[in-house]
Design an enzyme around this catalytic site. Sequence first.
Site, PDB file in Angstrom:
ATOM      1  N   ASP A 136       0.805  -1.222   0.000  1.00 12.97           N
ATOM      2  CA  ASP A 136       0.000   0.000   0.000  1.00 12.97           C
ATOM      3  C   ASP A 136       0.840   1.275   0.000  1.00 12.97           C
ATOM      4  OD1 ASP A 136      -2.550  -1.056  -0.150  1.00 12.97           O
ATOM      5  OD2 ASP A 136      -2.850  -1.138   2.017  1.00 12.97           O
ATOM      6  N   ARG A 180       0.186  -1.481   7.666  1.00 15.17           N
ATOM      7  CA  ARG A 180       0.840  -0.327   7.044  1.00 15.17           C
ATOM      8  C   ARG A 180       1.802   0.391   7.998  1.00 15.17           C
ATOM      9  NH1 ARG A 180      -2.586   3.445   3.165  1.00 15.17           N
ATOM     10  NH2 ARG A 180      -0.436   3.842   2.516  1.00 15.17           N
ATOM     11  N   ARG A 205     -10.282   5.960  10.089  1.00 13.74           N
ATOM     12  CA  ARG A 205      -8.833   5.838  10.237  1.00 13.74           C
ATOM     13  C   ARG A 205      -8.262   6.848  11.239  1.00 13.74           C
ATOM     14  NH1 ARG A 205      -6.603   2.829   5.887  1.00 13.74           N
ATOM     15  NH2 ARG A 205      -8.168   1.299   5.298  1.00 13.74           N
ATOM     16  N   HIS A 249     -11.463   7.351   3.931  1.00  9.38           N
ATOM     17  CA  HIS A 249     -10.545   8.483   4.102  1.00  9.38           C
ATOM     18  C   HIS A 249     -11.250   9.732   3.562  1.00  9.38           C
ATOM     19  CE1 HIS A 249      -6.599   5.933   3.942  1.00  9.38           C
ATOM     20  NE2 HIS A 249      -6.721   6.444   5.157  1.00  9.38           N
ATOM     21  N   CYS A 261      -4.920   9.386  -3.765  1.00 10.62           N
ATOM     22  CA  CYS A 261      -4.225   8.501  -2.824  1.00 10.62           C
ATOM     23  C   CYS A 261      -2.764   8.303  -3.225  1.00 10.62           C
ATOM     24  CB  CYS A 261      -4.895   7.129  -2.767  1.00 10.62           C
ATOM     25  SG  CYS A 261      -6.603   7.161  -2.255  1.00 10.62           S
TER      26      CYS A 261
HETATM   27  N1  ARG Z   1      -5.240   0.029   0.820  1.00  8.81           N
HETATM   28  C1  ARG Z   1      -4.980   1.338   1.345  1.00  8.81           C
HETATM   29  C2  ARG Z   1      -5.568   1.447   2.739  1.00  8.81           C
HETATM   30  O1  ARG Z   1      -6.628   0.921   2.942  1.00  8.81           O
HETATM   31  C3  ARG Z   1      -5.546   2.394   0.450  1.00  8.81           C
HETATM   32  C4  ARG Z   1      -5.222   3.794   0.904  1.00  8.81           C
HETATM   33  C5  ARG Z   1      -5.872   4.849   0.050  1.00  8.81           C
HETATM   34  N2  ARG Z   1      -5.369   6.121   0.342  1.00  8.81           N
HETATM   35  C6  ARG Z   1      -6.087   7.257   0.464  1.00  8.81           C
HETATM   36  N3  ARG Z   1      -5.458   8.359   0.633  1.00  8.81           N
HETATM   37  N4  ARG Z   1      -7.387   7.241   0.442  1.00  8.81           N
HETATM   38  O2  ARG Z   1      -5.002   2.063   3.619  1.00  8.81           O
END
Ligand code: ARG
Length: 295
Positions: free
Chosen positions: A77, A102, A147, A176, A281
């Site tokens: 990612d 991550r 998040r 996000h 992203c």
């Molecule tokens: N697979 C990543 C996650 O879930 C995707 C992140 C996407 N990034 C964003 N800025 N929306 O964290």
Amino acid sequence: MPETTTATAPTRVAHHRRYLMCRPEHFTVSYKINPWMEPAKPTDTAKALEQWQKLYDLYIELGHEVELIEPLAGYPDMVYTANGGFVIDGRAYVPEFYFEQRQGEAPAFAEWFRANGFDTVLPQEVNEGEGDFLLAGDVILAGTGFRSAGDSHREVHEVFGREVVTLTLVDPRFYHLDTALTVLDPVVGHENGGPERANIAYLPGAFDEASQRILAERFPDAILVADEDGAVFGLNSASDGYNVIISPRAKGFEKQLRERGYNPLTVDLSELLLGGGGIKCCTLELRGAKTDGES
Ligand code: ARG
């Protein structure tokens, strides 16, 4: 830089941008941390690289600067560099990822900022960088719900000394802030001598009612994007104030942008959407420090 004027739409001006990107050399979907990710479904890394390259090339063609961070094996990612920090005036606020998968990316981003002359601030609170923090004019719009923790909004206020407006996300597909809201021209007020109000576009249904009210009050001229454009990650876009890079599937949004005097350009990142990410992203804006400059 290109400009356009029509009878109804105001003049838009393209601004120089400096971005941080990461080649998706290790891109795959091996775990599921958002509703878009299906580890059982095959991914095509070569295709991801090809699509990503088109975005990179377009930024360069538009005269922007793109810095690259070395992709780390085992961190598929990392291509989504928007989550790698939040940067204003040469100061970089480092992420603290919500999901364990991550977390190892954060030290790499911190190291990159340090090595590139940024005043690097390590966080106490869980936050996912520009995925959840967007600079709109003088104000920081801050997402929470999935998040970034609410406490990171206080922290980001302390770090940058700017007003922070909390917005609560409620639809798991738009986990996000940058999947549900985009800033089209952060400096419009200063330039046009008008009110200091940035233009934004957003998907109302991605926010709770209180946040929808705040957005309607603060941004009465915002572009409200239809559900079908939001559902294809239409809002996950990058604007320089004139050129707005969007998904080719966001047809309605494309039309709305044109009507407002913007120049929508499309790049298809369908492969990277399998990881739940799109154009924004893959793009972290680097504001301030060394080579930055407005054109
Ligand atoms: N697979 C990543 C996650 O879930 C995707 C992140 C996407 N990034 C964003 N800025 N929306 O964290």
